[in-house]
Design a protein around this motif. Structure first.
Motif, mmCIF file in Angstrom:
data_model
loop_
_atom_site.group_PDB
_atom_site.id
_atom_site.type_symbol
_atom_site.label_atom_id
_atom_site.label_comp_id
_atom_site.label_asym_id
_atom_site.label_seq_id
_atom_site.Cartn_x
_atom_site.Cartn_y
_atom_site.Cartn_z
ATOM 1 N N ILE A 55 0.858 -1.188 0.000
ATOM 2 C CA ILE A 55 0.000 0.000 0.000
ATOM 3 C C ILE A 55 0.892 1.235 0.000
ATOM 4 O O ILE A 55 1.755 1.378 0.864
ATOM 5 N N THR A 56 0.718 2.096 -0.979
ATOM 6 C CA THR A 56 1.441 3.370 -1.014
ATOM 7 C C THR A 56 0.431 4.499 -0.862
ATOM 8 O O THR A 56 -0.728 4.371 -1.253
ATOM 9 N N ASN A 57 0.875 5.598 -0.265
ATOM 10 C CA ASN A 57 -0.011 6.755 -0.189
ATOM 11 C C ASN A 57 0.778 8.050 -0.293
ATOM 12 O O ASN A 57 1.849 8.193 0.285
ATOM 13 N N CYS A 58 0.257 8.946 -1.104
ATOM 14 C CA CYS A 58 0.836 10.266 -1.296
ATOM 15 C C CYS A 58 -0.297 11.171 -1.739
ATOM 16 O O CYS A 58 -0.976 10.879 -2.736
ATOM 17 N N LEU A 109 -0.390 14.512 -2.762
ATOM 18 C CA LEU A 109 -0.236 15.538 -3.793
ATOM 19 C C LEU A 109 0.305 15.035 -5.126
ATOM 20 O O LEU A 109 0.198 15.727 -6.135
ATOM 21 N N PHE A 110 0.896 13.855 -5.149
ATOM 22 C CA PHE A 110 1.511 13.357 -6.383
ATOM 23 C C PHE A 110 0.912 11.993 -6.701
ATOM 24 O O PHE A 110 1.175 11.015 -6.007
ATOM 25 N N CYS A 111 0.086 11.944 -7.742
ATOM 26 C CA CYS A 111 -0.611 10.706 -8.120
ATOM 27 C C CYS A 111 -0.365 10.416 -9.596
ATOM 28 O O CYS A 111 -1.241 10.637 -10.449
ATOM 29 N N PRO A 112 0.828 9.937 -9.937
ATOM 30 C CA PRO A 112 1.172 9.737 -11.344
ATOM 31 C C PRO A 112 0.574 8.446 -11.902
ATOM 32 O O PRO A 112 0.026 7.618 -11.175
ATOM 33 N N THR A 113 0.691 8.299 -13.204
ATOM 34 C CA THR A 113 0.362 7.055 -13.896
ATOM 35 C C THR A 113 1.574 6.641 -14.719
ATOM 36 O O THR A 113 2.041 7.427 -15.544
ATOM 37 N N PRO A 114 2.140 5.435 -14.520
ATOM 38 C CA PRO A 114 1.761 4.391 -13.566
ATOM 39 C C PRO A 114 1.836 4.889 -12.116
ATOM 40 O O PRO A 114 2.567 5.834 -11.820
ATOM 41 N N SER A 115 1.114 4.205 -11.245
ATOM 42 C CA SER A 115 0.994 4.616 -9.853
ATOM 43 C C SER A 115 2.295 4.394 -9.090
ATOM 44 O O SER A 115 3.212 3.707 -9.554
ATOM 45 N N LEU A 116 2.362 4.962 -7.885
ATOM 46 C CA LEU A 116 3.538 4.778 -7.043
ATOM 47 C C LEU A 116 3.715 3.316 -6.661
ATOM 48 O O LEU A 116 4.849 2.811 -6.606
ATOM 49 N N SER A 117 2.609 2.627 -6.395
ATOM 50 C CA SER A 117 2.728 1.204 -6.052
ATOM 51 C C SER A 117 3.263 0.407 -7.242
ATOM 52 O O SER A 117 4.062 -0.521 -7.069
ATOM 53 N N ALA A 118 2.855 0.776 -8.455
ATOM 54 C CA ALA A 118 3.361 0.097 -9.650
ATOM 55 C C ALA A 118 4.867 0.343 -9.814
ATOM 56 O O ALA A 118 5.610 -0.555 -10.237
ATOM 57 N N MET A 119 5.313 1.552 -9.482
ATOM 58 C CA MET A 119 6.740 1.866 -9.545
ATOM 59 C C MET A 119 7.534 0.952 -8.614
ATOM 60 O O MET A 119 8.603 0.436 -8.985
ATOM 61 N N VAL A 120 7.019 0.760 -7.405
ATOM 62 C CA VAL A 120 7.717 -0.080 -6.423
ATOM 63 C C VAL A 120 7.722 -1.547 -6.861
ATOM 64 O O VAL A 120 8.744 -2.228 -6.779
ATOM 65 N N ILE A 121 6.579 -2.021 -7.330
ATOM 66 C CA ILE A 121 6.483 -3.413 -7.779
ATOM 67 C C ILE A 121 7.447 -3.682 -8.923
ATOM 68 O O ILE A 121 8.142 -4.705 -8.960
ATOM 69 N N ASN A 122 7.512 -2.760 -9.878
ATOM 70 C CA ASN A 122 8.410 -2.931 -11.018
ATOM 71 C C ASN A 122 9.876 -2.866 -10.601
ATOM 72 O O ASN A 122 10.707 -3.647 -11.085
ATOM 73 N N GLY A 175 -4.407 8.271 -2.803
ATOM 74 C CA GLY A 175 -4.000 9.627 -3.166
ATOM 75 C C GLY A 175 -5.080 10.632 -2.858
ATOM 76 O O GLY A 175 -6.272 10.295 -2.776
ATOM 77 N N GLY A 176 -4.670 11.892 -2.676
ATOM 78 C CA GLY A 176 -5.625 12.968 -2.459
ATOM 79 C C GLY A 176 -6.387 12.885 -1.158
ATOM 80 O O GLY A 176 -7.472 13.448 -1.043
ATOM 81 N N MET A 177 -5.834 12.213 -0.157
ATOM 82 C CA MET A 177 -6.559 12.009 1.099
ATOM 83 C C MET A 177 -5.930 12.764 2.263
ATOM 84 O O MET A 177 -6.331 12.581 3.413
#
Length: 221
Positions: A148-151, A153-166, A180-182
């Motif tokens: 689970i990732t959370n940020c 102000l920054f919600c890119p595509t691919p997501s932050l969790s996808a960045m970590v998995i890759n 994101g945005g919470m």
């Protein structure tokens, strides 16, 4: 008023049994409530405990430490602020809890505020935390069941969790969520979410990565 003779035969047979049927109805309701209570107690007693294995905090390299003078020099170099605005920013800077050795993202040092710079900041923090966590626990990336990732102000595509998995070549069936945005509450929400998911996955391993990204959210006037 309907005469008793007009009542159908099945109703005539039903009327004498009404007290019995009503009693049985309430007995069934009571039995159902007792069953639900037993099931709830059984589920609660069989829920597995969730433990915190480790907790790490990212600390950037020393060249990202920024004192007041360096911050103001960067703000002045942007060329968007008047002298009065710079003086106001200096007063805020000295009273907001920021110290003379506060770490700022690379974008603040390079004065470059692009999407690539924001991604660099995210990778620096998230990968830095993951490296420390994997090293301290001895856990392999392929052993992680939930990410689970959370940020906010920054919600890119691919997501932050996808960045970590890759980056860490995690399993293709890993459960991953990107919040994101919470706002600041997302950190606590992510922890609660991980605990709830682990209740249904005994002996599972969850990793929660919480960060914020200010590269694209610096004050420009």
């Amino acid at each position: 008023m309907m005469d008793i003779k007009e009542i159908p035969n099945f109703a005539k047979d039903l009327i004498p049994r009404l007290p019995e049927l009503v009693t049985n109805y309430w007995v069934e309701i009571a039995a159902g409530l007792v069953l639900l209570a037993v099931l709830a107690l059984w589920r609660r007693s069989n829920r597995k405990d969730v433990y915190l294995r480790d907790f790490v905090v990212y600390q950037g390299p020393d060249d990202l430490k920024t004192d007041y003078h360096r911050y103001q020099a960067g703000s002045r170099a942007v060329g968007r602020f008047t002298e009065e605005e710079l003086q106001f920013m200096d007063r805020i800077l000295r009273t907001n809890g920021t110290g003379e050795q506060t770490y700022f993202p690379p974008a603040m040092v390079k004065l470059s505020f692009t999407l690539a710079d924001a991604r660099e900041e995210a990778e620096m923090v998230l990968f830095g935390c993951m490296d420390k966590l994997l090293q301290s626990t001895g856990i392999k990336p392929q052993q992680i069941d939930i990410l689970i990732t959370n940020c906010s102000l920054f919600c890119p595509t691919p997501s932050l969790s996808a960045m970590v998995i890759n980056k860490y070549k995690m399993r293709s069936d890993i459960l991953n969520y990107n919040l994101g945005g919470m706002g600041c509450s997302a950190g606590l929400i992510a922890i609660d979410m991980a605990a709830r998911l682990l209740h249904d996955k005994p002996n599972g391993i969850a990793v929660v990565l919480s960060t914020e990204n200010i590269t694209l959210n610096w004050y420009f006037g």
